[in-house]
Design a protein around this motif. Structure first.
Motif, PDB file in Angstrom:
ATOM      1  N   UNK A 255       2.704  12.021   0.442  1.00 33.50           N
ATOM      2  CA  UNK A 255       1.494  12.375   1.183  1.00 33.50           C
ATOM      3  C   UNK A 255       1.278  13.883   1.130  1.00 33.50           C
ATOM      4  N   UNK A 256       0.037  14.274   1.274  1.00 36.20           N
ATOM      5  CA  UNK A 256      -0.305  15.690   1.216  1.00 36.20           C
ATOM      6  C   UNK A 256      -1.020  16.113   2.491  1.00 36.20           C
ATOM      7  N   UNK A 257      -0.648  17.274   2.996  1.00 35.62           N
ATOM      8  CA  UNK A 257      -1.306  17.850   4.160  1.00 35.62           C
ATOM      9  C   UNK A 257      -1.632  19.298   3.814  1.00 35.62           C
ATOM     10  N   UNK A 258      -2.883  19.518   3.394  1.00 30.75           N
ATOM     11  CA  UNK A 258      -3.253  20.833   2.878  1.00 30.75           C
ATOM     12  C   UNK A 258      -2.519  21.094   1.581  1.00 30.75           C
ATOM     13  N   UNK A 259      -1.786  22.195   1.530  1.00 34.72           N
ATOM     14  CA  UNK A 259      -1.005  22.515   0.334  1.00 34.72           C
ATOM     15  C   UNK A 259       0.417  21.950   0.400  1.00 34.72           C
ATOM     16  N   UNK A 260       0.765  21.389   1.541  1.00 36.47           N
ATOM     17  CA  UNK A 260       2.115  20.857   1.719  1.00 36.47           C
ATOM     18  C   UNK A 260       2.155  19.369   1.384  1.00 36.47           C
ATOM     19  N   UNK A 261       3.301  18.923   0.936  1.00 34.84           N
ATOM     20  CA  UNK A 261       3.492  17.495   0.664  1.00 34.84           C
ATOM     21  C   UNK A 261       4.735  17.008   1.376  1.00 34.84           C
ATOM     22  N   UNK A 262       4.756  15.724   1.723  1.00 30.95           N
ATOM     23  CA  UNK A 262       5.923  15.146   2.384  1.00 30.95           C
ATOM     24  C   UNK A 262       6.047  13.683   1.967  1.00 30.95           C
ATOM     25  N   UNK A 263       7.262  13.152   2.119  1.00 28.93           N
ATOM     26  CA  UNK A 263       7.544  11.761   1.747  1.00 28.93           C
ATOM     27  C   UNK A 263       7.298  10.862   2.953  1.00 28.93           C
ATOM     28  N   UNK A 264       6.606   9.743   2.708  1.00 28.01           N
ATOM     29  CA  UNK A 264       6.334   8.787   3.779  1.00 28.01           C
ATOM     30  C   UNK A 264       6.639   7.381   3.286  1.00 28.01           C
ATOM     31  N   UNK A 265       6.867   6.471   4.234  1.00 23.01           N
ATOM     32  CA  UNK A 265       7.092   5.056   3.918  1.00 23.01           C
ATOM     33  C   UNK A 265       5.981   4.236   4.551  1.00 23.01           C
ATOM     34  N   UNK A 266       5.336   3.406   3.727  1.00 28.50           N
ATOM     35  CA  UNK A 266       4.137   2.689   4.167  1.00 28.50           C
ATOM     36  C   UNK A 266       4.285   1.186   3.965  1.00 28.50           C
ATOM     37  N   UNK A 267       3.707   0.412   4.846  1.00 31.32           N
ATOM     38  CA  UNK A 267       3.697  -1.049   4.740  1.00 31.32           C
ATOM     39  C   UNK A 267       2.828  -1.461   3.549  1.00 31.32           C
ATOM     40  N   UNK A 268       3.373  -2.268   2.645  1.00 31.32           N
ATOM     41  CA  UNK A 268       2.628  -2.652   1.439  1.00 31.32           C
ATOM     42  C   UNK A 268       1.374  -3.449   1.770  1.00 31.32           C
ATOM     43  N   UNK A 269       1.442  -4.281   2.816  1.00 31.89           N
ATOM     44  CA  UNK A 269       0.249  -5.067   3.177  1.00 31.89           C
ATOM     45  C   UNK A 269      -0.831  -4.158   3.752  1.00 31.89           C
ATOM     46  N   UNK A 270      -0.434  -3.137   4.536  1.00 33.17           N
ATOM     47  CA  UNK A 270      -1.411  -2.197   5.090  1.00 33.17           C
ATOM     48  C   UNK A 270      -2.093  -1.404   3.973  1.00 33.17           C
ATOM     49  N   UNK A 271      -1.331  -1.080   2.917  1.00 29.98           N
ATOM     50  CA  UNK A 271      -1.907  -0.353   1.780  1.00 29.98           C
ATOM     51  C   UNK A 271      -2.991  -1.185   1.118  1.00 29.98           C
ATOM     52  N   UNK A 272      -2.733  -2.503   0.981  1.00 26.57           N
ATOM     53  CA  UNK A 272      -3.685  -3.387   0.300  1.00 26.57           C
ATOM     54  C   UNK A 272      -4.840  -3.795   1.205  1.00 26.57           C
ATOM     55  N   UNK A 273      -4.521  -4.140   2.478  1.00 26.59           N
ATOM     56  CA  UNK A 273      -5.551  -4.620   3.410  1.00 26.59           C
ATOM     57  C   UNK A 273      -5.266  -4.052   4.798  1.00 26.59           C
ATOM     58  N   UNK A 274      -5.955  -2.996   5.157  1.00 29.09           N
ATOM     59  CA  UNK A 274      -5.702  -2.359   6.454  1.00 29.09           C
ATOM     60  C   UNK A 274      -6.044  -3.274   7.625  1.00 29.09           C
ATOM     61  N   UNK A 275      -6.931  -4.262   7.380  1.00 30.54           N
ATOM     62  CA  UNK A 275      -7.324  -5.187   8.447  1.00 30.54           C
ATOM     63  C   UNK A 275      -6.190  -6.179   8.731  1.00 30.54           C
ATOM     64  N   UNK A 276      -5.478  -6.601   7.692  1.00 29.91           N
ATOM     65  CA  UNK A 276      -4.423  -7.609   7.849  1.00 29.91           C
ATOM     66  C   UNK A 276      -3.170  -7.041   8.511  1.00 29.91           C
ATOM     67  N   UNK A 277      -2.965  -5.741   8.401  1.00 27.21           N
ATOM     68  CA  UNK A 277      -1.824  -5.109   9.073  1.00 27.21           C
ATOM     69  C   UNK A 277      -2.217  -3.694   9.473  1.00 27.21           C
ATOM     70  N   UNK A 278      -2.057  -3.387  10.745  1.00 24.61           N
ATOM     71  CA  UNK A 278      -2.496  -2.077  11.243  1.00 24.61           C
ATOM     72  C   UNK A 278      -1.372  -1.037  11.262  1.00 24.61           C
ATOM     73  N   UNK A 279      -0.185  -1.422  10.801  1.00 30.17           N
ATOM     74  CA  UNK A 279       0.961  -0.504  10.848  1.00 30.17           C
ATOM     75  C   UNK A 279       0.761   0.670   9.889  1.00 30.17           C
ATOM     76  N   UNK A 280       0.749   1.880  10.428  1.00 27.99           N
ATOM     77  CA  UNK A 280       0.571   3.074   9.602  1.00 27.99           C
ATOM     78  C   UNK A 280       1.920   3.622   9.149  1.00 27.99           C
ATOM     79  N   UNK A 281       1.875   4.625   8.298  1.00 26.09           N
ATOM     80  CA  UNK A 281       3.080   5.163   7.673  1.00 26.09           C
ATOM     81  C   UNK A 281       3.993   5.853   8.679  1.00 26.09           C
ATOM     82  N   UNK A 282       5.263   5.985   8.282  1.00 30.91           N
ATOM     83  CA  UNK A 282       6.221   6.799   9.031  1.00 30.91           C
ATOM     84  C   UNK A 282       6.871   7.764   8.045  1.00 30.91           C
TER      85      UNK A 282
END
Length: 443
Positions: A255-282
């Motif tokens: 993930x990127x925040x301005x010029x900075x980048x960081x590693x995040x872990x995301x739910x694969x279902x949320x990536x494909x369909x945000x409606x089917x799973x509302x869990x955001x990244x950590x």
């Protein structure tokens, strides 16, 4: 299987079939399906053997005939395999379902110009550095249908890139069927046959090899095992983070925040369909901090938490489990003797066929229940012993180590079985010893 479902839904009264060998490939499947259908009042008429399950005298005859049919199926299968292999060797085997870019014209593979151009584009984009995901996305955006007339997936693109048929050559027997009629990928268990210049090429051998080298390099970078087709443990959290909302696995992303980048872990279902799973990244770093915090709590409370926990596991009476297993084994032996007596009485004509079928079915059902119960107890005993071993390892670690200051991949791999994400503020560490510990995520 659709027919069986229709029968169970009351849509079928009687099933007519040419022979037992056309109904099931082995004795076990045949008897299982027959009993399943009898339970719902649907009978089968086997024309060749002249058997009707609604009036058959016993399951004995059906078992014998099913065994013969199974042997016949194996013999036919072996003959077909021999014939196919001969055609592999002499190059006369006809590919009935050619890959995208070709059609079968009178037994020969011919190029489809429009599809061939798409194949060339896929190889060109791959060689130029684009991944399968991006290539599939662009093909879908252009409205180009796949071989099956559906959308393109990364796996579909990879299938094209790995198919040697586009060079004009063909490798026969990439898969094989075992003795139980199950199909497997051929990793050398059976001979393979290469036939060069089998048909018109779409891609040159040079471009094909370039694409293979690029995909192999990408696989190494991502930790992909070529044989298993699965991700190896490149990162400590890979394959171990589960979404508490939908049950899907979490995927590593940048993930990127301005010029900075960081590693995040995301739910694969949320990536494909945000409606089917509302869990955001950590964030990756937040998980590591939470693990260090949890581990330090265990080090601090080893005597108060871990040792009583292990003692509790030891207090589970394994002798009672073993006694129960012995009782079940005695019941299984008794059940077997009762079925043998029934079979003997039936063979001597001393037992009514209908009564035999009823009692034999009841005994078989009881046998299945006993076998399942025995298996569950074995799992419980072995699982408990494993948890005790894991608890001892964790206690030794916590007793010998001071408070941790930073995350250690090896320590995480040693003791953590899974992470469940309840929310962006709370995760649960499931330890191999059986403990589940909640921890807050603090940014």
């Amino acid at each position: 299987m659709d027919m069986i479902k229709d029968a169970e839904q009351g849509k079928i009264d009687l099933i007519l079939t040419k022979s037992i060998s056309r109904f099931a490939r082995n004795t076990t499947d045949c008897l299982e399906m027959v009993r399943r259908l009898i339970d719902v009042g649907v009978f089968i008429q086997f024309e060749k053997e002249n058997i009707n399950t609604g009036s058959m005298e016993s399951e004995l005859m059906l078992s014998i005939l099913s065994g013969l049919a199974e042997s016949e199926s194996v013999s036919i299968s072996q003959n077909i395999k021999w014939s196919v292999q001969k055609r592999f060797i002499n190059g006369t085997f006809i590919i009935s379902y050619p890959p995208y870019g070709y059609i079968n014209a009178d037994g020969k593979m011919e190029v489809v110009p429009e599809e061939a151009e798409i194949v060339r584009t896929i190889f060109k984009e791959c060689i130029n550095g684009k991944g399968a995901f991006l290539i599939a996305k662009e093909l879908n955006e252009r409205g180009i249908p796949s071989k099956r007339g559906t959308v393109w997936h990364p796996s579909t693109v990879q299938g094209v890139l790995k198919n040697e048929k586009y060079t004009g050559d063909v490798i026969f027997q990439k898969t094989y069927t075992d003795s139980n009629f199950n199909r497997h990928i051929n990793y050398g268990e059976e001979n393979q046959y290469l036939l060069e210049k089998h048909h018109e090429a779409i891609i040159s051998h040079e471009d094909f090899e370039k694409a293979q080298l690029i995909m192999e390099q990408r696989g190494k970078e991502k930790g992909v095992s070529k044989k298993e087709g699965k991700y190896q443990k490149r990162y400590a959290f890979s394959g171990k983070i589960t979404c508490g909302e939908c049950g899907s696995r979490f995927k590593r992303r940048i993930h990127y925040s301005g010029k900075n980048e960081y590693i995040a872990w995301c739910c694969t279902k949320h990536i494909e369909h945000t409606v089917k799973c509302s869990m955001k990244f950590i964030k990756d770093e937040d998980i590591k901090v939470a693990f260090v915090t949890m581990l330090n709590k265990l080090v601090f409370s080893c005597d108060m938490l871990l040792k009583p926990f292990m003692q509790g596991l030891r207090n589970i009476d394994e002798k009672a489990y073993l006694k129960k297993i012995t009782e079940i084994e005695d019941s299984i032996e008794k059940n077997k003797n009762q079925r043998n007596v029934l079979m003997e009485l039936m063979s001597k004509g001393l037992l009514n066929p209908g009564l035999f079928t009823k009692q034999n079915t009841e005994l078989l059902s009881k046998f299945a229940r006993l076998a399942t119960e025995k298996k569950h107890i074995f799992f419980a005993v072995s699982g408990n012993a494993s948890k005790i071993d894991e608890s001892q390892r964790l206690i030794r670690f916590c007793s010998r180590n001071r408070m941790a200051l930073k995350f250690n991949d090896n320590v995480f791999e040693d003791f953590i079985d899974e992470i469940v994400v309840n929310s962006r503020e709370e995760i649960v560490f499931k330890l191999k010893c059986g403990l589940s510990l909640k921890e807050r995520l603090v940014e």
